[in-house]
Design a protein around this motif. Structure first.
Motif, PDB file in Angstrom:
ATOM      1  N   PHE A  65      48.309  18.673 -54.084  1.00 37.92           N
ATOM      2  CA  PHE A  65      48.835  17.417 -53.558  1.00 37.92           C
ATOM      3  C   PHE A  65      50.032  16.923 -54.366  1.00 37.92           C
ATOM      4  CE2 PHE A  65      44.313  16.670 -51.952  1.00 37.92           C
ATOM      5  CZ  PHE A  65      44.629  17.196 -50.700  1.00 37.92           C
ATOM      6  N   ASN A  66      50.010  17.159 -55.678  1.00 36.21           N
ATOM      7  CA  ASN A  66      51.163  16.762 -56.499  1.00 36.21           C
ATOM      8  C   ASN A  66      52.431  17.478 -56.052  1.00 36.21           C
ATOM      9  OD1 ASN A  66      49.570  15.067 -58.016  1.00 36.21           O
ATOM     10  ND2 ASN A  66      49.265  16.531 -59.688  1.00 36.21           N
ATOM     11  N   CYS A  67      52.293  18.758 -55.718  1.00 40.84           N
ATOM     12  CA  CYS A  67      53.462  19.520 -55.258  1.00 40.84           C
ATOM     13  C   CYS A  67      54.017  18.942 -53.956  1.00 40.84           C
ATOM     14  CB  CYS A  67      53.079  20.986 -55.057  1.00 40.84           C
ATOM     15  SG  CYS A  67      52.822  21.888 -56.580  1.00 40.84           S
ATOM     16  N   TYR A  68      53.132  18.608 -53.028  1.00 44.81           N
ATOM     17  CA  TYR A  68      53.607  18.033 -51.767  1.00 44.81           C
ATOM     18  C   TYR A  68      54.252  16.668 -51.966  1.00 44.81           C
ATOM     19  CZ  TYR A  68      51.926  21.583 -48.544  1.00 44.81           C
ATOM     20  OH  TYR A  68      51.769  22.744 -47.835  1.00 44.81           O
ATOM     21  N   GLU A  69      53.700  15.864 -52.875  1.00 49.83           N
ATOM     22  CA  GLU A  69      54.300  14.553 -53.146  1.00 49.83           C
ATOM     23  C   GLU A  69      55.691  14.710 -53.756  1.00 49.83           C
ATOM     24  OE1 GLU A  69      51.400  12.608 -55.524  1.00 49.83           O
ATOM     25  OE2 GLU A  69      50.038  12.221 -53.835  1.00 49.83           O
TER      26      GLU A  69
END
Length: 668
Positions: free
Chosen positions: A89-93
């Protein structure tokens, strides 16, 4: 001084030029590294380099957007496989900070959220992707798919119920025209009742909805009907609404349609108790107009019941066979979670559209009044919430099997408008079904003149009907009339019944096993199990033919005795509870492995195994053979393969069970 100042200026310019050159070199080096990592399939490092480059050089974002998307999605797949959800999720954010309006990244983020179980959040990203690119086929398909999970199908049936909508509209119009100026719609759903109030002329209308998906739907519907600014929509539970924090004042009318097939199952009792104490004006006296007082639509309801004989309900909630394909099952008390008080899986009732039940049903009694509710009386609502039991006696009119009680209700919206959910009515509601389980075999059969005693209560504000006993016709000759059965004193009633012969006998205590209704129906299907037995037997016979005690191989030639010293290994990967491993274990020198997961079901199979004289060594459980990571099956012996894999891959609706196929693939 001028020379020194000029030197300083030239020095600053030189440093800036050097920094720019270093920045260009860093970007070029990182871009080269990113492309090399992609070729080497090092997607994580490639993603990190692209992130650095596009953060330092925003002008390159459009040129490298597709390559960046590719690296992101490949790296996301690896993170998912490694169960590193937070990093994923951090990568997508981070990616959305670079490309906040990119439909591809939004859609991909939604897919990851959906597969991890965050369906509300996934829906929001799919919706955003569709808004950004209405032509995105992937985003539209994903959005409709998640909508099927989040917007329950009964919403569509309910909105298509023209009579229901018309009756609510007229009742709301009457209340507003009689003086109700402030309206609160609890559990607004699509917002239709709020819009009825606004259209009727109510100047202040509030609506609350807990589901994020339905809240968003209501916003859309209200905007489409030009009512966006006329209704204050709150994304919260009504029990959390406070005056004046969320609404400025107590309201004169609460409208709600939080009723299910059993009337109280969506929490209308608790909801209205809170509303009368915190959100509504004082109840209006009889014959007064609405101005300055509070009231509720619907105003109240009556719940009616009936005793029913129904083969379809019977086969889903009661085991009526003692033996299945050679396996004796009568030592276990099987029960569905519906109305099973001995289980933590208790469900208050099932629901059926009785007019459409396969095979139909037979009414064994006249309809009886089970309960009344006044939604405009706080005292009556608290009486229901107290769970107090009322005992009712019902005379049997027709001969048949005592399979269940069914209930429906008449919903009184106001003095003029009512809705009935009786089986004969075409309505969006089904009927509540209370299966009767675990009577002695002869106790289910009733005749005209028999009297059925039942308790009606609302523990935890859920309607419940419990069979007390059946009094056979003629038993009243002992001096107790059926009219006496409605007496308030339970002590007197119990004393009166003590001398009567009833069917509620105490028998041998059997082990309890709770199965889903579909599992009970399958266990009742003798043909199904006999077919599997025949197929398994044929395969096992082909592998271990015996002639006069001599072992032969599949081609009929004599086989060395030692070839058959070990048992054949049979694995059942069927979904849910299954006795197929026990059936296989009775067919020769077989070691059966079951894939059941619940401890209760494992214990039941072990108990049935003992009852059927199957040795403990002949039954194992698949979960005990899995490695710690839960992915790889440890075969019984390193040099052995499964002789037989049993699987039922077709659901009753005709779909293929993908999870069973995956289990089978692992096992093979």
């Amino acid at each position: 001084m001028e020379m020194n100042g000029g030197g300083r200026r030239r020095g600053r310019r030189g440093r800036k030029a050097g920094q720019a050159a270093s920045r260009r070199e860093l970007i070029a080096r990182s871009m080269h590294s990113a492309e090399q990592c992609l070729r080497d399939r090092d997607h994580g490092t490639a993603y990190a380099h692209f992130l650095l480059v596009l953060s330092l050089a925003p002008e390159l974002r459009e040129d490298y957007k597709e390559t960046f998307q590719y690296a992101l999605m490949k790296w996301a797949e690896e993170l998912y496989a490694l169960h590193r959800s937070q990093d994923l999720f951090n990568c997508y954010e981070q990616a959305l900070e670079l490309f906040p309006n990119d439909d591809v990244i939004c859609n991909s983020m939604g897919e990851q959220l959906f597969r991890l179980g965050f369906r509300d959040e996934a829906a929001a990203y799919f919706y955003k992707a569709v808004k950004l690119n209405p032509n995105s086929a992937d985003a539209k398909e994903n959005f409709y798919r998640v909508a099927n999970w989040l917007v329950e199908r009964w919403h569509f049936v309910m909105l298509n119920d023209v009579k229901r909508n018309r009756m609510f509209q007229k009742a709301i119009e009457n209340a507003v025209q009689a003086g109700c100026k402030t309206v609160l719609d609890i559990g607004t759903g699509t917002g239709i009742l709020s819009m009825f109030a606004t259209s009727a002329g109510a100047p202040h209308v509030y609506a609350c909805e807990l589901s994020k998906t339905m809240f968003d739907v209501a916003c859309e519907v209200m905007a489409a009907n030009d009512m966006e600014g006329k209704i204050k929509l709150l994304h919260m539970k009504s029990n959390d609404v406070q005056v004046p924090e969320h609404i400025p004042e107590r309201v004169s009318l609460v409208v709600t349609e939080t009723v299910d097939a059993g009337l109280f199952g969506e929490g209308i009792v608790e909801t209205l108790i809170h509303a009368w104490k915190n959100l509504l004006l004082e109840p209006k006296p009889k014959d007064a107009n609405c101005d300055g007082y509070g009231q509720v639509i619907p105003a109240g309801a009556e719940v009616y019941g009936m005793i029913v004989d129904c083969p379809e309900i019977r086969r889903h909630h009661r085991i009526f066979v003692n033996e299945v394909a050679g396996v004796i099952v009568d030592t276990v008390q099987f029960a569905s979670p519906v109305h099973c008080r001995s289980s933590d899986l208790n469900e208050p009732y099932a629901t059926e559209k009785m007019s459409r039940v396969p095979g139909g049903y037979k009414a064994l009694s006249q309809p009886f009044l089970a309960l009344t509710a006044d939604f405009n009386s706080l005292q009556d609502l608290e009486r229901i919430a107290s769970g107090k039991t009322c005992r009712i006696s019902v005379v049997v009119q027709e001969q048949g099997l005592l399979d269940c009680f069914i209930t429906w209700f008449v919903l009184h919206l106001d003095n003029e408008h009512s809705l009935s959910t009786a089986p004969s009515e075409e309505t969006c509601w089904e009927q509540a079904v209370f299966p009767i389980q675990n009577l002695p075999a002869d106790g289910y059969f009733v005749n005209p003149g028999d009297t059925v005693l039942l308790d009606v209560s609302c523990p935890d504000c859920y309607l419940r009907l419990d069979l007390v006993t059946v009094i056979r016709a003629g038993a009243a000759d002992s001096g107790v009339s059926t009219d006496d059965m409605t007496m308030e004193s339970e002590v007197d009633l119990c004393d009166a019944l003590a001398s009567l012969h009833t069917t509620h006998q105490t028998g041998t205590v059997r082990e309890l096993c709770v199965l889903e209704p579909i599992e009970i129906a399958l266990l009742n299907n003798v043909t199904y199990h006999q077919s599997f037995k025949n197929a398994i037997s044929k395969v096992i016979s082909a592998l271990t033919r015996r002639e006069n005690g001599t072992l032969r191989n599949e081609n009929g030639a004599l086989a060395p005795e030692e070839c058959f010293l070990d048992p054949l290994y049979v694995l059942d990967v069927s979904e849910g509870f299954s006795i197929l491993p026990l059936i296989a274990a009775q067919l020769g020198k077989v070691k059966s492995y079951s894939s059941v997961e619940e401890k209760q079901h494992c214990a039941t199979l072990e108990s049935l195994s003992e009852r059927n004289s199957i040795s403990k060594e002949s039954l194992e459980f698949w979960l005990n053979q899995l490695e710690a990571n839960g992915d790889v099956l440890q075969r019984p012996k390193s040099d052995k393969l499964w002789s037989v894999i049993i699987l039922d891959v077709v659901e009753p609706c005709g779909l293929i069970r993908q999870d069973v196929m995956e289990k089978c693939a692992i096992a093979r």
